[in-house]
Design a protein around this motif. Structure first.
Motif, mmCIF file in Angstrom:
data_model
loop_
_atom_site.group_PDB
_atom_site.id
_atom_site.type_symbol
_atom_site.label_atom_id
_atom_site.label_comp_id
_atom_site.label_asym_id
_atom_site.label_seq_id
_atom_site.Cartn_x
_atom_site.Cartn_y
_atom_site.Cartn_z
ATOM 1 N N THR A 48 -4.535 18.915 -27.478
ATOM 2 C CA THR A 48 -3.447 19.870 -27.773
ATOM 3 C C THR A 48 -2.436 19.268 -27.437
ATOM 4 O OG1 THR A 48 -3.220 21.423 -26.398
ATOM 5 C CG2 THR A 48 -4.797 21.701 -28.505
ATOM 6 N N THR A 49 -0.645 19.962 -27.838
ATOM 7 C CA THR A 49 0.750 19.442 -27.259
ATOM 8 C C THR A 49 0.930 19.901 -25.844
ATOM 9 O OG1 THR A 49 1.459 19.375 -28.984
ATOM 10 C CG2 THR A 49 2.872 19.252 -27.911
ATOM 11 N N ASP A 50 0.229 20.918 -25.420
ATOM 12 C CA ASP A 50 0.202 21.252 -24.033
ATOM 13 C C ASP A 50 -0.909 20.894 -23.250
ATOM 14 O OD1 ASP A 50 2.087 23.557 -24.523
ATOM 15 O OD2 ASP A 50 0.556 24.976 -25.866
ATOM 16 N N GLU A 51 -1.757 20.992 -24.008
ATOM 17 C CA GLU A 51 -2.398 19.448 -23.006
ATOM 18 C C GLU A 51 -2.166 18.133 -22.999
ATOM 19 O OE1 GLU A 51 -6.499 22.467 -25.321
ATOM 20 O OE2 GLU A 51 -6.444 19.664 -25.350
ATOM 21 N N LEU A 52 -1.960 17.442 -23.056
ATOM 22 C CA LEU A 52 -1.007 16.109 -23.496
ATOM 23 C C LEU A 52 0.108 16.641 -22.294
ATOM 24 C CD1 LEU A 52 -1.388 13.228 -24.471
ATOM 25 C CD2 LEU A 52 0.878 13.887 -25.891
ATOM 26 N N SER A 53 0.807 17.218 -22.944
ATOM 27 C CA SER A 53 2.061 17.352 -21.616
ATOM 28 C C SER A 53 1.624 17.493 -20.651
ATOM 29 C CB SER A 53 2.649 18.717 -21.773
ATOM 30 O OG SER A 53 4.008 18.474 -21.139
ATOM 31 N N PHE A 54 1.053 18.618 -19.880
ATOM 32 C CA PHE A 54 0.649 19.506 -18.655
ATOM 33 C C PHE A 54 -1.210 17.834 -18.314
ATOM 34 C CE2 PHE A 54 -1.875 21.836 -15.535
ATOM 35 C CZ PHE A 54 -0.536 22.057 -14.365
ATOM 36 N N GLY A 55 -1.298 17.444 -19.116
ATOM 37 C CA GLY A 55 -2.831 16.114 -18.434
ATOM 38 C C GLY A 55 -1.485 15.394 -18.008
ATOM 39 N N ALA A 56 -0.097 14.982 -18.671
ATOM 40 C CA ALA A 56 0.458 13.581 -17.946
ATOM 41 C C ALA A 56 1.064 13.932 -16.588
ATOM 42 C CB ALA A 56 1.230 13.140 -19.441
ATOM 43 N N TYR A 71 8.870 15.584 -8.365
ATOM 44 C CA TYR A 71 9.404 16.794 -9.608
ATOM 45 C C TYR A 71 8.579 16.422 -10.628
ATOM 46 C CZ TYR A 71 13.661 15.890 -6.755
ATOM 47 O OH TYR A 71 14.178 16.164 -5.195
ATOM 48 N N TRP A 72 6.756 16.460 -10.103
ATOM 49 C CA TRP A 72 6.392 15.963 -11.462
ATOM 50 C C TRP A 72 5.493 17.198 -12.111
ATOM 51 C CZ3 TRP A 72 1.388 19.684 -12.395
ATOM 52 C CH2 TRP A 72 2.036 20.894 -11.178
ATOM 53 N N ARG A 73 6.386 18.210 -12.057
ATOM 54 C CA ARG A 73 6.712 19.263 -13.044
ATOM 55 C C ARG A 73 8.139 19.160 -13.971
ATOM 56 N NH1 ARG A 73 3.921 24.062 -12.801
ATOM 57 N NH2 ARG A 73 2.572 24.447 -10.075
ATOM 58 N N SER A 74 8.627 18.108 -13.605
ATOM 59 C CA SER A 74 9.585 17.863 -14.235
ATOM 60 C C SER A 74 9.652 16.528 -15.726
ATOM 61 C CB SER A 74 11.077 18.137 -13.658
ATOM 62 O OG SER A 74 11.170 16.565 -12.673
ATOM 63 N N LEU A 75 8.330 15.902 -14.906
ATOM 64 C CA LEU A 75 8.350 14.855 -16.312
ATOM 65 C C LEU A 75 8.597 15.400 -17.582
ATOM 66 C CD1 LEU A 75 6.716 11.821 -16.498
ATOM 67 C CD2 LEU A 75 5.013 12.954 -16.980
ATOM 68 N N VAL A 76 9.473 15.069 -18.274
ATOM 69 C CA VAL A 76 9.443 14.597 -19.905
ATOM 70 C C VAL A 76 8.219 14.436 -20.852
ATOM 71 C CG1 VAL A 76 11.282 14.475 -22.052
ATOM 72 C CG2 VAL A 76 12.136 15.361 -19.180
ATOM 73 N N VAL A 77 7.430 14.724 -21.207
ATOM 74 C CA VAL A 77 6.801 14.479 -22.346
ATOM 75 C C VAL A 77 6.918 14.134 -24.143
ATOM 76 C CG1 VAL A 77 4.684 14.127 -22.898
ATOM 77 C CG2 VAL A 77 4.646 14.997 -20.865
ATOM 78 N N LEU A 78 7.488 12.791 -23.999
ATOM 79 C CA LEU A 78 6.750 12.872 -25.743
ATOM 80 C C LEU A 78 5.682 12.155 -26.484
ATOM 81 C CD1 LEU A 78 10.456 10.360 -25.072
ATOM 82 C CD2 LEU A 78 10.198 12.725 -25.412
ATOM 83 N N ASP A 79 5.477 12.943 -26.937
ATOM 84 C CA ASP A 79 3.742 12.764 -28.143
ATOM 85 C C ASP A 79 4.477 11.909 -29.135
ATOM 86 O OD1 ASP A 79 2.095 12.648 -29.338
ATOM 87 O OD2 ASP A 79 1.911 15.001 -29.274
#
Ligand code: HEM
Ligand code: HEM
Lengths: 362, 362
Positions: A48-56, A71-79
């Motif tokens: 899912t988008t959430d899994e992808l984002s948190f996995g990254a 700052y690992w939580r601030s990563l901008v994840v582009l799907d």
């Protein structure tokens, strides 16, 4: 092996942890049932988008060589999983660099299609989205980045001709299963560069040194819960020593220290004058000063070391150990000035993670 | 465990290697028969002078944290196994420092009595034969060497009173089974010191910094072929960074960088001016310059790195791998300028070896 079927155990480990750390995603059990069925039927599953984002983000958090993890939580994840053609991929890579910014840089990752069991996949050959060509001269000395000589020669094989100067941005090499290898020139607007000058030495500008603003690693495979993303370029901002102590100073890269020492009229007849260390210091001051003046985000190794210590404290508060590789975390200059120097770390291969596979280019 | 009986396998391993590397010692088989019988009868055995000497050299060769191993064959081995009383030991330690020299220093080891199974043994509490006292001031700041505060406090418990200055040489603490703990002051002639001045900055002399010429580690146990020598102090010469980047610069040691930065009028309001690195560079230049001017042997980290690379080549030619601990071998400043930075090493616990046991002092 990126094209092996997904290991159901690794999928489950990831999902349990992901859902445990993110209560808003709800209970994991129903999701596990779906994933097990998908893996049984197809050999893989779709995040899912959430899994992808948190996995990254977890992969960054687990990157034991990275000092910049606070700052690992601030990563901008582009799907970008739906992109297929080289043209699509190229335009999304350009978009990645624009999303990263040209001044107040942001950490960004673009995640392209997952590898499918037994199928070929798209990838980028370049180690970073922006790198300078290197040419081996007649006299054995390199023009440009010595590290890129083999890659640059391979580009010639594809018909690319660089200007033969010190800072020629390499073309992007995108390989897709259907189109083979295609080369693309990055547009100027996507490549912010900073000319290197010195706060005191006017002659520094005459050296003609420059560096690009965004370090965007493009040759590491991202693996999340057993799914492999062979194309998942990510960027942060530079720590000054990466440019000043390594890229410009390493003898097999730009090797600028002898030139700087000559301009400074240092006594290079014996090592004990520490002329190398003096030149190293000045190029690093120059790099930090130039990026600051240009308004391009860059951090110094003291600040990043302090942040890393804060990261360790945060993680320990959250009940997690921080895996770290001392030899990469300790900055390449003034090592013992860094608090990171004065301790050891657990070395664990936690997943999700970034891995460097064998290079695509010859 | 230094007082366990000798492991016959370790004795045999050592003897075979020692005799194989030294054909002039003759065949090993007759010697093995003797040693086996000695171990069976007494739980230990006695090294010949040749075995002791070569064993100590091997222990240096195997010291994976030591960058200075190129000259391992040149170690001067002083056989002090017959000394028993604290007075005897003290006078031989003074002799050790004199044998090491005060200018053109030589690597020397003094090997005192082996531990006997189940028996108490003599040892020295000091981590090095020459160290400066440290006193915790009212305001929390240390006077002297911050690392020696606990040891210095223990000395007070034995009635020793230092002058309370920055460079008070600590007394030697010798503990023997029959005499208990005895303290000895080193005579001035055994303690060569070098005042630190700078090739350009005249004010450097006003800082009143100094350091002793000879680094002589006295708290490591030497183990050769299963026999333990709990008292076997050894010295080489200093690599400049040990004094300039660690002893004088570490924040929990002499912490001189802020003072130097203030004298240099550096901008310490932000880290990106690299004021710490600039102060670090100047103290290291000063240390190397001062030792050179005083005629006291010291090497810089570039020269020692090159020697270490030569050592690796030599050893490989001899068919031996060089065990090394990257985190100790790479110098604590300008790491990536050292060729030692740009590779990895096998980490093997080879014997003979030096080990650090729990500290004797509280
Ligand atoms: C935000 C600012 C960041 C800083 C200052 C930073 C700093 C660094 C530094 C200094 C290194 C060592 C590089 C070298 O010596 O070649 C490194 C390595 C690494 N970083 Fe970061 N980083 C940042 C962001 C990121 C992000 C966003 C990711 C991934 C999402 C990441 C993942 C990694 C990985 C995987 C490595 C190891 C690369 C390799 O093995 O070659 N970092 N980082
Ligand atoms: C000849 C000149 C020598 C030089 C330049 C040299 C250099 C060094 C350096 C820089 C270190 C790291 C020290 C630190 O960071 O605290 C070290 C550690 C070490 N050296 Fe050498 N060394 C020399 C001679 C010797 C000798 C003669 C021996 C033994 C016979 C020796 C055995 C060791 C050992 C065992 C360590 C590790 C100490 C520990 O674990 O605390 N070295 N050496």
């Amino acid at each position: 092996d990126p094209v092996a079927p997904v290991d159901p155990g690794e999928a489950e480990d990831f999902l349990r942890r992901c859902y445990a750390e993110n209560p808003r995603l709800g209970p994991v059990e129903p999701r596990l049932a779906i994933v097990r069925a998908q893996v049984a039927a197809t050999g893989t599953y779709v995040h899912t988008t959430d899994e992808l984002s948190f996995g990254a983000k977890m992969a960054w958090r687990n990157a034991s060589r990275c000092i910049g993890r606070l700052y690992w939580r601030s990563l901008v994840v582009l799907d970008r999983r739906r992109a297929r053609t080289a043209d699509q991929i190229f335009s999304l890579l350009v978009h990645h660099l624009q999303a990263a910014g040209t001044g107040q840089l942001r950490p960004v990752i673009s995640i392209f299609a997952a590898a499918q069991p037994g199928q070929p996949f798209a990838r980028v050959w370049n180690e970073q989205l922006i790198r300078y060509a290197g040419y081996r001269g007649e006299d054995g000395h390199a023009v440009g980045d010595g590290r890129q000589v083999a890659f640059t020669a391979a580009m010639r094989g594809f018909g690319w001709r660089g200007k033969g100067e010190h800072f020629d941005v390499l073309p992007l090499v995108i390989e897709t299963p259907t189109e083979g290898v295609r080369l693309y020139e990055l547009p100027e607007r996507a490549v912010r560069e900073v000319p290197i000058t010195h706060p005191e030495y006017g002659w520094f500008a005459e050296l003609g040194l420059r560096w690009h603003a965004v370090p965007a690693i493009s040759n590491m495979r991202l693996t999340i819960g057993g799914v492999h993303y062979p194309l998942a370029p990510f960027n942060g901002w530079y720590m000054g020593t990466e440019v000043g102590a390594r890229n410009l100073a390493d003898t097999d890269r730009y090797d600028v220290l002898p030139t700087i020492a000559a301009r400074m009229a240092l006594d290079t007849t014996k090592e004990s004058t520490l002329w190398r260390d003096r030149a190293l210091l000045e190029i690093n001051r120059a790099v930090l000063w130039s990026f600051e003046k240009a308004g391009v985000r860059m951090s110094d190794h003291h600040t990043e070391s302090q942040r890393f210590m804060a990261h360790i404290r945060n993680e320990e508060k959250a009940g997690r150990e921080v895996p770290a590789d001392w030899t990469w975390i300790v900055p390449p200059m003034s090592g013992s000035l860094s608090p990171a120097f004065h301790r050891y770390y657990p070395e664990m291969d936690l997943r999700p993670a970034f891995y460097l596979d064998d290079e695509a280019a010859a």
